[in-house]
Design an enzyme around this catalytic site. Structure first.
Site, PDB file in Angstrom:
ATOM      1  N   ARG A 327       0.855  -1.153   0.059  1.00  0.00           N
ATOM      2  CA  ARG A 327      -0.016  -0.011  -0.057  1.00  0.00           C
ATOM      3  C   ARG A 327       0.666   1.362  -0.026  1.00  0.00           C
ATOM      4  O   ARG A 327       0.527   2.231  -0.517  1.00  0.00           O
ATOM      5  CB  ARG A 327      -1.243   0.031   0.936  1.00  0.00           C
ATOM      6  CG  ARG A 327      -1.860   1.209   1.087  1.00  0.00           C
ATOM      7  CD  ARG A 327      -3.006   1.039   2.208  1.00  0.00           C
ATOM      8  NE  ARG A 327      -4.271   0.177   1.595  1.00  0.00           N
ATOM      9  CZ  ARG A 327      -5.377   0.493   1.140  1.00  0.00           C
ATOM     10  NH1 ARG A 327      -5.524   1.906   0.845  1.00  0.00           N
ATOM     11  NH2 ARG A 327      -6.236  -0.408   0.755  1.00  0.00           N
ATOM     12  N   GLU A 729      -9.356   6.195   7.398  1.00  0.00           N
ATOM     13  CA  GLU A 729      -8.154   6.402   7.431  1.00  0.00           C
ATOM     14  C   GLU A 729      -7.589   7.610   6.546  1.00  0.00           C
ATOM     15  O   GLU A 729      -6.627   8.379   6.911  1.00  0.00           O
ATOM     16  CB  GLU A 729      -7.416   5.232   6.762  1.00  0.00           C
ATOM     17  CG  GLU A 729      -7.529   4.078   7.452  1.00  0.00           C
ATOM     18  CD  GLU A 729      -7.045   2.954   6.924  1.00  0.00           C
ATOM     19  OE1 GLU A 729      -5.953   2.205   7.243  1.00  0.00           O
ATOM     20  OE2 GLU A 729      -7.720   2.529   5.774  1.00  0.00           O
TER      21      GLU A 729
END
Length: 779
Positions: A327, A729
């Site tokens: 990621r 997030e």
């Protein structure tokens, strides 16, 4: 905007929205304030409950030469002492790779690695007994930092790369080029409720486990694995956590397994609650990184090629490091298009605790690199950094393809930034700051406006699924259960709003219940910002199924077309015929109508071929932008955060009150990571910042007095739950604006020289960067 998807027969036959898109307080807000919301340590202990305390290694690396536990076993109150020999099946609590033993055997690989555990009548007795252990380690040289691991070629897993074009050739021929290295620090989760679990033995060799975990099914699997029993023999329940931030996604499992093992051996309920220092030392952090980069650009500041090499400290085992580092690579572009690009990642093994998930899951580290790149280009060309950012944003045509082959379809970054530029009065303030800096030699101001583009979905594709269970009782009240967990983020109230909206009933008729593996099986972790997206849709599907049955029943009973049945305002109606929702449910029950449903949802459109490094790993992107203004004291390294303006994309917010809180909290946590939270290990791999006295997190005094947060009004183009977007997030990365603003202020000391500032930008780091700027200009 695309129309809402054509739903089932009953989908739109109710009154206007009553609960969704409304600011509803958190379901446990009053109990949180009163201190009456029960957490794991507040669960009433069954009679005879024992307490478990872990005993960790005093050294970071070496062979266990001596482990003497006789004095431990005879200490007051001790019932049992557990080691690897007591495990009936597999000594492994890892989420993926099989390399996380519950108890170390023969060797230790980080300071604090658990070697044994004490089971005693009280927690105090257990902890005192642990201190009696004699542990001698034949210490070996420890690999502590990323640099140590790189020098030793200590890769814990294979490296990985995304490539497009020929970045090396473009870089070699470039007239305008910058090279640099950015160190990015880790972060302690510092959840207010530490790791905790209570395991209760049941009849027939079964166990009920109360765990502070984001992943109940993972705890179920791991406990069953360690004990050598079927998953179905383990029931895991989670009502709430006192914070998680990713630290309880994979690493809650070991503590639950420890409690369950103690319960198996003693036949009594057993509880683990880690001391804060032990929690710091024994549990993983956000991965720290080194990013070495090279960039070619033109005279207008447009990137022509980027090559970046990431190296991260994974710790002693895999944990979730593969996906986390992936990621980082997915977000190394943030909102910017790189024509020719090479993104390379190495995952390094160190003799430190195994690092793990943390809010953003590796994305923040990649995005911080992207923002440093934009600042470096602006400094090299004496341009406004905001203009450089605009010139490099994803666009249309061939400028909207990511390095991993996904088309950026919902590209609204420029629109968000332009609106914030206006509302934050960026240009006028930039001019005012230039005047201030010209008149001041010690205090320097900085200003930065940075974007956020964050992909929403698990990049491990099979995790993009969720289930829910809805019961409607005879009085019209509703029991709601789903696979998501509540850690303070407001997931439960959002899903309850969805169910109340679907049935057209008052919100207080929907009773929220604890997450339980016996009700909804095979749950995915509450992570990747997907909790509401997936569990909300699963619950909506379950409620819609029951509603359709009710509509069909009452249509037959009233002898009217089902298309005329309306649900809303706690009533069911067709023309002049009206009954309360409860009355309809009672009649339906008496007519033998099934009033329970299990809903399911699988995120559509996503594909990812990791070996080929191409696909669509994300359902959509969430966007945002932040403008931060700081004042830096160049003689002390201290700074003040004078003002923050945020414009954030949450689609059509399901609950504006909850979402505002998530944006503010995420930003402040990100600011802490980038400016004050510093993990310090000594040369032997011992964590020196393992308590609130040595590890600083933001407090209310660190929140800027001038803090302006607004939503970007833009419904999700994808068919998410009521067109909302994830908000867990993405806001953390808004804090990149603070880091860039600090760099901007330091740069004002010597505009001819690029700033060398690593994260976190502590006062020491800022002071060293200021001194370097002064030295570069000759004093």
């Amino acid at each position: 905007m695309p129309p809402e998807p054509a739903p089932g027969n009953v989908e739109k036959r109710q009154t206007a929205e009553r609960h969704v898109h409304q600011a509803v307080q958190h379901d446990a807000a009053e109990r949180h304030v009163q201190g009456s919301a029960p957490y794991i340590d507040d669960v009433r202990e069954p009679e005879g409950t024992l307490h478990v305390a872990p005993g960790g290694s005093p050294a970071a690396c070496g062979r266990i030469r001596r482990l003497e536990l006789a004095d431990v076993a005879t200490a007051p109150g001790v019932v049992a002492v557990l080691t690897a020999r007591d495990i009936p099946n597999v000594n492994d609590v890892s989420p993926v790779a099989g390399d996380d033993p519950l108890f170390a055997v023969d060797r230790v690989e980080f300071q604090g690695q658990v070697i044994f555990a004490v089971v005693a009548e009280t927690r105090d007795a257990a902890r005192r007994a642990v201190a009696r252990a004699i542990i001698e380690i034949d210490e070996e040289v420890s690999l502590v930092s990323v640099d140590d691991a790189l020098a030793a070629n200590a890769d814990i897993m294979a490296d990985y790369a995304f490539r497009r074009g020929d970045a090396e050739a473009v870089l070699a021929a470039a007239a305008q080029r910058i090279d640099g290295r950015l160190r990015i620090g880790g972060q302690e989760h510092f959840y207010l409720e530490g790791q905790a679990a209570l395991a209760v033995p049941e009849e027939g060799g079964c166990y009920t486990v109360h765990s502070s975990t984001q992943h109940p099914s993972e705890v179920q699997h791991v406990v069953a694995r360690v004990l050598g029993i079927a998953d179905a023999a383990v029931a895991v329940e989670v009502r709430r956590m006192g914070g998680g931030f990713g630290g309880k996604e994979s690493q809650a499992s070991g503590w639950a397994a420890m409690a369950a093992l103690a319960a198996r051996l003693t036949g009594r309920p057993c509880k683990v609650r880690l001391d804060r220092d032990d929690d710091f030392i024994m549990t993983g952090k956000r991965h720290d990184f080194i990013a070495g980069y090279r960039c070619a650009h033109d005279l207008d500041g447009r990137v022509t090629a980027v090559a970046v090499d990431f190296a991260s400290r994974c710790g002693y085992s895999h944990d979730l490091s593969s996906s986390i580092n992936d990621r980082t690579m997915f977000h190394a572009d943030n909102a910017y298009y790189y024509p020719d690009v090479a993104i390379h990642s190495r995952r390094m093994k160190t003799n430190t605790v195994s690092n793990t998930a943390f809010r953003g899951f590796g994305g923040p580290q990649g995005m911080l690199f992207a923002e440093r790149l934009m600042d470096r280009i602006a400094w090299a060309l004496d341009l406004d950094p905001l203009d450089v950012r605009y010139r490099n944003l994803y666009g249309t045509g061939d400028r909207n393809i990511t390095p991993y082959g996904m088309t950026v379809e919902d590209n609204i970054a420029a629109e968000v930034m332009r609106e914030l530029e206006t509302t934050a009065d960026y240009r006028a303030r930039r001019a005012g700051i230039a005047a201030f800096n010209a008149d001041n030699t010690v205090l320097k101001k900085g200003l930065a406006l940075t974007p956020v583009k964050f992909g929403i979905s698990f990049t491990t594709t099979f995790l993009n699924q969720a289930g829910a269970l809805v019961h409607v009782y005879q009085d019209g009240s509703v029991h709601l259960n789903h696979g998501g967990t509540e850690m303070g983020q407001g997931l439960f109230i959002k899903v309850a709003q969805v169910v109340a909206e679907e049935f057209g009933i008052a919100l207080d008729r929907v009773k929220i219940t604890a997450t339980h593996t016996g009700k909804v099986p095979n749950t995915s972790p509450t992570a990747a910002s997907s909790g509401t997206d997936m569990n909300g849709m699963a619950a909506k599907n379950a409620a819609a199924e029951i509603k359709a049955r009710l509509a069909e029943f009452i249509a037959r009973d009233w002898q009217v077309p089902v298309s005329t049945i309306l649900f809303g305002d706690d009533q069911v109606r067709s023309g002049d015929q009206v009954l309360s929702f409860g009355e309809v449910v009672k009649k339906a029950y008496l007519a033998r109508t099934h009033l329970s449903a299990a809903g399911f949802y699988a995120t559509p459109k996503i594909t990812w071929d990791r070996p080929k490094a191409t696909g669509r790993p994300f359902f959509y992107f969430a966007y945002g932008a932040a403008c931060a203004e700081v004042t830096v004291d160049s003689w002390t390294g201290e700074f003040t955060l004078d003002r923050v303006d945020i414009l954030h994309d949450v689609g059509k917010s399901l609950n504006p009150a909850i979402d505002i809180g998530q944006i503010e909290g995420g930003f402040v946590q990100g600011m802490g990571w980038l400016t004050m939270e510093e993990l310090v290990y000594d040369a032997k791999g011992r964590l020196r910042t393992h308590a609130p006295s040595t590890y600083k997190i933001p407090t209310a005094r660190d929140v800027p007095a001038d803090f302006r947060v607004a939503f970007f009004d833009h419904a999700n183009r994808e068919a998410t739950i009521y067109r909302s977007k994830a908000v867990g997030e993405p806001p953390l990365m808004l804090a990149n604006a603070v880091f860039s603003a600090i760099g901007d202020a330091i740069h004002a000391l010597n505009p001819a020289h690029a700033v060398d500032l690593d994260a976190p930008a502590t006062p020491e780091a800022i002071l060293f960067a200021c001194e370097a700027q002064r030295a570069a200009r000759g004093g």
